[in-house]
Write a protein that holds these residues in place. Structure first.
Motif, PDB file in Angstrom:
ATOM      1  N   LYS A 272     -13.624 -29.112 -17.760  1.00 23.57           N
ATOM      2  CA  LYS A 272     -12.785 -27.972 -18.122  1.00 23.57           C
ATOM      3  C   LYS A 272     -11.347 -28.221 -17.703  1.00 23.57           C
ATOM      4  CE  LYS A 272     -16.564 -24.609 -17.694  1.00 23.57           C
ATOM      5  NZ  LYS A 272     -17.003 -23.357 -17.052  1.00 23.57           N
TER       6      LYS A 272
ATOM      7  N   GLU B   4      -8.175 -26.228 -16.843  1.00 23.99           N
ATOM      8  CA  GLU B   4      -7.738 -24.874 -16.491  1.00 23.99           C
ATOM      9  C   GLU B   4      -6.244 -24.838 -16.218  1.00 23.99           C
ATOM     10  OE1 GLU B   4     -10.007 -23.489 -13.233  1.00 23.99           O
ATOM     11  OE2 GLU B   4     -11.936 -23.521 -14.299  1.00 23.99           O
ATOM     12  N   LYS B   5      -5.633 -23.714 -16.615  1.00 28.26           N
ATOM     13  CA  LYS B   5      -4.212 -23.486 -16.382  1.00 28.26           C
ATOM     14  C   LYS B   5      -4.008 -22.018 -16.040  1.00 28.26           C
ATOM     15  CE  LYS B   5       0.336 -24.201 -18.443  1.00 28.26           C
ATOM     16  NZ  LYS B   5       1.096 -24.631 -19.661  1.00 28.26           N
ATOM     17  N   ASP B   6      -3.462 -21.780 -14.855  1.00 24.00           N
ATOM     18  CA  ASP B   6      -3.246 -20.416 -14.353  1.00 24.00           C
ATOM     19  C   ASP B   6      -4.565 -19.644 -14.283  1.00 24.00           C
ATOM     20  OD1 ASP B   6      -0.549 -20.977 -14.251  1.00 24.00           O
ATOM     21  OD2 ASP B   6      -0.173 -20.186 -16.269  1.00 24.00           O
ATOM     22  N   GLY B   7      -5.624 -20.331 -13.894  1.00 28.83           N
ATOM     23  CA  GLY B   7      -6.909 -19.677 -13.757  1.00 28.83           C
ATOM     24  C   GLY B   7      -7.666 -19.459 -15.038  1.00 28.83           C
ATOM     25  N   LYS B   8      -7.124 -19.859 -16.166  1.00 30.41           N
ATOM     26  CA  LYS B   8      -7.787 -19.696 -17.458  1.00 30.41           C
ATOM     27  C   LYS B   8      -8.189 -21.059 -18.013  1.00 30.41           C
ATOM     28  CE  LYS B   8      -5.204 -15.497 -18.677  1.00 30.41           C
ATOM     29  NZ  LYS B   8      -4.329 -14.858 -19.695  1.00 30.41           N
ATOM     30  N   VAL B   9      -9.325 -21.087 -18.686  1.00 27.29           N
ATOM     31  CA  VAL B   9      -9.823 -22.314 -19.281  1.00 27.29           C
ATOM     32  C   VAL B   9      -9.079 -22.564 -20.589  1.00 27.29           C
ATOM     33  CG1 VAL B   9     -11.820 -23.513 -20.206  1.00 27.29           C
ATOM     34  CG2 VAL B   9     -12.085 -22.005 -18.224  1.00 27.29           C
ATOM     35  N   VAL B  10      -8.273 -23.591 -20.617  1.00 29.42           N
ATOM     36  CA  VAL B  10      -7.501 -23.926 -21.809  1.00 29.42           C
ATOM     37  C   VAL B  10      -8.367 -24.673 -22.817  1.00 29.42           C
ATOM     38  CG1 VAL B  10      -5.460 -25.117 -22.689  1.00 29.42           C
ATOM     39  CG2 VAL B  10      -5.390 -23.983 -20.461  1.00 29.42           C
ATOM     40  N   SER B  11      -9.125 -25.644 -22.333  1.00 27.79           N
ATOM     41  CA  SER B  11      -9.999 -26.424 -23.201  1.00 27.79           C
ATOM     42  C   SER B  11     -11.138 -26.968 -22.359  1.00 27.79           C
ATOM     43  CB  SER B  11      -9.237 -27.574 -23.872  1.00 27.79           C
ATOM     44  OG  SER B  11      -8.713 -28.455 -22.899  1.00 27.79           O
ATOM     45  N   GLU B  12     -12.217 -27.306 -23.040  1.00 26.21           N
ATOM     46  CA  GLU B  12     -13.352 -27.892 -22.348  1.00 26.21           C
ATOM     47  C   GLU B  12     -14.047 -28.901 -23.254  1.00 26.21           C
ATOM     48  OE1 GLU B  12     -15.886 -24.656 -21.295  1.00 26.21           O
ATOM     49  OE2 GLU B  12     -16.905 -24.644 -23.234  1.00 26.21           O
TER      50      GLU B  12
END
Length: 788
Positions: A394, A396-404
């Protein structure tokens, strides 16, 4: 006194028989080499100034015509700062450029032809980049005259009467615009850092074809990304696109396939080939619609598929380089691999390079001769099975999953004494699979079993068996080492450095001894790759993992590296290796079984269970829609032209990779015609060449096949057997359905050579197809023209 007696002007060194290379990096003031040569300066026994100290530039200079006494003294210079290179006796090609006294010199130049792709094949350090700079006008050749270098008019006069005359004429009249795609390095990234991909492509789009190349090279999702954030493959595709959108007369590509996977290499090849002819320029009535394209490439399969002609380079890396005459693609590559140029009667390598290394017979013979062998380690590793598993990465950027990305691994097994090749596109999880085997994810425990139960990744890794891992991004770690290559090897593989077999099977073939005194941070990419392979092979392990071991190596070094890996891991140690490789020639030479990756790259992929070599290659090539065959001379894989008769036949049979090297009719004709050299046959060929120029559209075609050979149309001809063709007079009406017969073969019967039989006409036509290969435009065009 003995040296003084030899130092006579009449028996001194003959100028041109050898050259001296003085490494200025090892011969600086206050260095042992500088002090040693400074003491010898002015002490020639016959009064010549063989060794001179330039106090203003603080450099040592050694004359090429040095006497034998001073030559023998200079050879004992500490630090190997002086190298004496013997030149070929029959080297008649004049010097094109020399960088200075005791420096590299280049003999000859490539001969580009408009409307075709010219490939340059040679080892690193033999002058390929120098030749490109000369043809691009960025380096003015001095023709070997260091004291009075010529001007451009003198250079133009020097090449008068040759094929390069028109090229330099257009260059001097500013009618030739040249664009170069350089090798990718840190300087290229630093130059473009801070700019977005889309903005740079829009700025360079002189042909208004930006969107077309963005789609072909799969750059749509990268337009808003900074150049310095691109990976190696993304940066390579971006560099190719930046070159293709320019409006130029000569396009040059320096190693365009580096960091690309197999599919991307085929796409880049087709994109580069399309540059040869500009239909828009011809529609507008502009001159020079046919473009020059020159490619430097080390992947033999890509070079074979991309080029129309080949110029080979041989010589001593860093000392001198010689460019051969233009040859057909097959003959040029085969001559280079054989180490012998028949047209120049020059043998530049003692042994021929072949690709029959998968069986290990040669390695067993070598180890038995020196008293080694693998009898003491055979059978230690039996069949090892690994379970099915999944791994999710995964971003993650700023606590959010950008891509996996999710990788599924099917259950499989391996055994000792075999190499498993990993075949797949970029972004399908090959490196992730290697990290799983190496135990890099043992601490996080994120892997899950196929059944859905959470499971520790340490149960799936092979770290307990002993792992030696050469990573893809090994360079940053090694370049941080402050010291020489010898100190680096003593740090990591000190025990193996004393092993006689390791020196014989690994260090000597990879030529590591010549790098031991160099600092690691000053090594080139290919030199550092060889050092990384040495460290990986020298680390005691049961399973060896090598991620792209051919990156940065030239064609000769790739074959040598393949043999070294097989000899040490398989024949000598009887261990197991997993190898990620995009060079199809090297992958086919190394692998015993293959693991094929399927799915959507970058999203979700599956690593299938290991399969036999032929089944795995067929499954992988079916994804790429590409077929391969083997050359009968040296067994190298060759790409079939898309849509050709052999390509269609192999796809219909489901056999995308032919392992049996059956010589086709074209290959037989190439081999036989290459050996003809008597004057009578040459005279017939010249006569036939004149007749071919008198072709007419819609005329009848002389059949190109001969007795005992299949028709080069490969089934497209209605006259199936040779007896029928002979009874028919070896003549048939030209059919547009037969794409294998070029328009150059169309000649009226009235223009047949006087007294020539149908077989003689067929022979002349075959020679025409080899010596003057028509461009793609001339094969498909209605005028039936031939590109000279």
């Amino acid at each position: 006194k003995g040296l003084a007696r030899k130092a006579d002007e009449d028996v001194g060194q003959t100028e041109g028989t050898r050259m001296l290379i003085l490494d200025q990096e090892k011969c600086k003031p206050q260095m042992p080499a500088y002090d040693f040569l400074a003491r010898l300066a002015g002490k020639c026994a016959i009064g010549k100034e063989c060794i001179v100290v330039d106090t203003k530039a603080q450099q040592i200079k050694i004359l090429d015509s040095v006497c034998l006494a001073c030559l023998n003294r200079a050879k004992h210079c500490p630090g190997d700062a002086v190298k004496v290179i013997n030149l070929p006796v029959n080297l008649n090609t004049n010097v094109t450029h020399r960088y200075g006294l005791n420096s590299f010199k280049l003999h000859g130049l490539p001969t580009p032809r408009a409307g075709t792709v010219l490939g340059l094949l040679g080892a690193n350090g033999t002058g390929k980049s120098t030749a490109l700079r000369v043809l691009a006008g960025k380096l003015k050749p001095n023709l070997g005259r260091l004291k009075d270098p010529p001007d451009w008019m003198a250079i133009h006069t020097y090449y008068r009467g040759s094929e390069l005359q028109n090229y330099f004429t257009r260059m001097l009249e500013d009618e030739l615009k040249v664009v170069i795609k350089p090798q990718l390095d840190t300087e290229y990234v630093k130059l473009l850092a801070g700019n977005k991909v889309g903005d740079l492509l829009a700025k360079l789009d002189e042909r208004k074809v930006r969107d077309e190349y963005v789609q072909k090279l799969d750059l749509g999702h990268l337009l808003e990304r900074d150049v310095k954030q691109l990976s190696g493959g993304e940066l390579q595709r971006f560099a190719i696109a930046c070159t293709c959108v320019r409006d130029a007369d000569n396009y040059m590509f320096d190693e365009p396939s580096s960091f690309l996977d197999a599919r991307q290499r085929m796409t880049a090849t087709e994109v580069i080939r399309d540059l040869c002819y500009n239909a828009q320029h011809e529609a507008e009535g502009r001159k020079n619609a046919l473009k020059y394209v020159i490619v430097v490439e080390h992947d033999l399969a890509v070079l074979d598929y991309m080029s129309d002609y080949i110029c080979c380079l041989y010589g001593h890396p860093g000392g001198y380089g010689v460019i051969t005459k233009v040859a057909s693609v097959r003959n040029g590559i085969n001559n280079f691999l054989a180490g012998y140029i028949p047209a120049e009667n020059m043998q530049f390598r003692a042994e021929a390079i072949t690709f029959q290394v998968s069986k290990g017979d040669t390695a067993d013979a070598v180890t038995s001769e020196v008293g080694g062998g693998s009898g003491n380690v055979k059978g230690r590793l039996g069949v090892v099975s690994y379970p099915g598993m999944s791994k999710t990465l995964k971003n993650e950027k700023d606590g959010k999953v950008v891509s996996e990305f999710t990788l599924h691994v099917s259950p499989g097994s391996f055994r000792g004494g075999e190499i498993l090749g990993l075949l797949g596109e970029n972004g399908c999880g090959k490196t992730t699979f290697m990290e799983l085997l190496a135990g890099s994810f043992d601490k996080d425990g994120v892997a899950e079993a196929v059944k859905g139960q959470a499971e520790d990744t340490s149960e799936h890794s092979l770290a307990g068996l002993g792992i030696s891992y050469k990573r893809q991004n090994y360079a940053p770690k090694l370049r941080k080492f402050e010291g020489t290559v010898q100190a680096l090897l003593e740090k990591y593989v000190n025990a193996q450095m004393a092993d006689r077999m390791f020196r014989l099977l690994v260090l000597k073939p990879l030529d590591i001894e010549s790098l031991e005194q160099f600092h690691v941070k000053h090594l080139s990419g290919g030199e550092l790759q060889r050092v990384a392979i040495t460290i990986c092979l020298g680390t005691p392990a049961t399973v060896y993992l090598l991620d792209e071991p051919s990156a940065g190596l030239d064609c000769e070094q790739r074959v040598i590296a393949s043999k070294v890996i097989r000899r040490w891991i398989i024949s000598h140690m009887q261990k197991t290796a997993f190898i990620v490789e995009h060079d199809f020639v090297m992958a086919s030479a190394l692998s015993d079984r293959v693991i094929v990756y399927t799915g959507q790259p970058g999203v979700e992929c599956t690593a299938e269970a290991p399969s036999p070599l032929q089944d795995g290659f067929n499954a992988f090539l079916k994804q790429l829609d590409v077929t391969f065959r083997r050359d009968p001379v040296n067994l190298r894989p060759r790409v079939n032209k898309r849509g050709s008769a052999m390509d269609r036949a192999q796809k219909a049979a489901g056999n995308y990779f032919v392992f049996d090297a059956e010589e086709s009719s074209e290959d037989k004709a190439d081999t036989k015609e290459d050996g003809k050299s008597d004057k009578g046959k040459k005279k017939k060929w010249r006569q036939w060449q004149v007749i071919v120029r008198g072709r007419q559209t819609g005329s009848e075609v002389l059949c190109r096949a001969r007795a005992g050979a299949r028709c080069t149309a490969r089934g497209a001809c209605t006259l199936a057997s040779w007896s029928k063709r002979r009874r028919a007079g070896a003549v048939r009406t030209r059919s547009r359905e037969c794409g294998m017969v070029p328009a150059a073969a169309s000649v009226p019967l009235s223009l047949r050579p006087e007294g020539a039989t149908p077989a003689q006409g067929a022979r002349g036509d075959m020679h025409s197809s080899l010596t003057s290969v028509p461009s793609r435009r001339s094969l498909d065009g209605a005028d039936g023209g031939v590109s000279s």
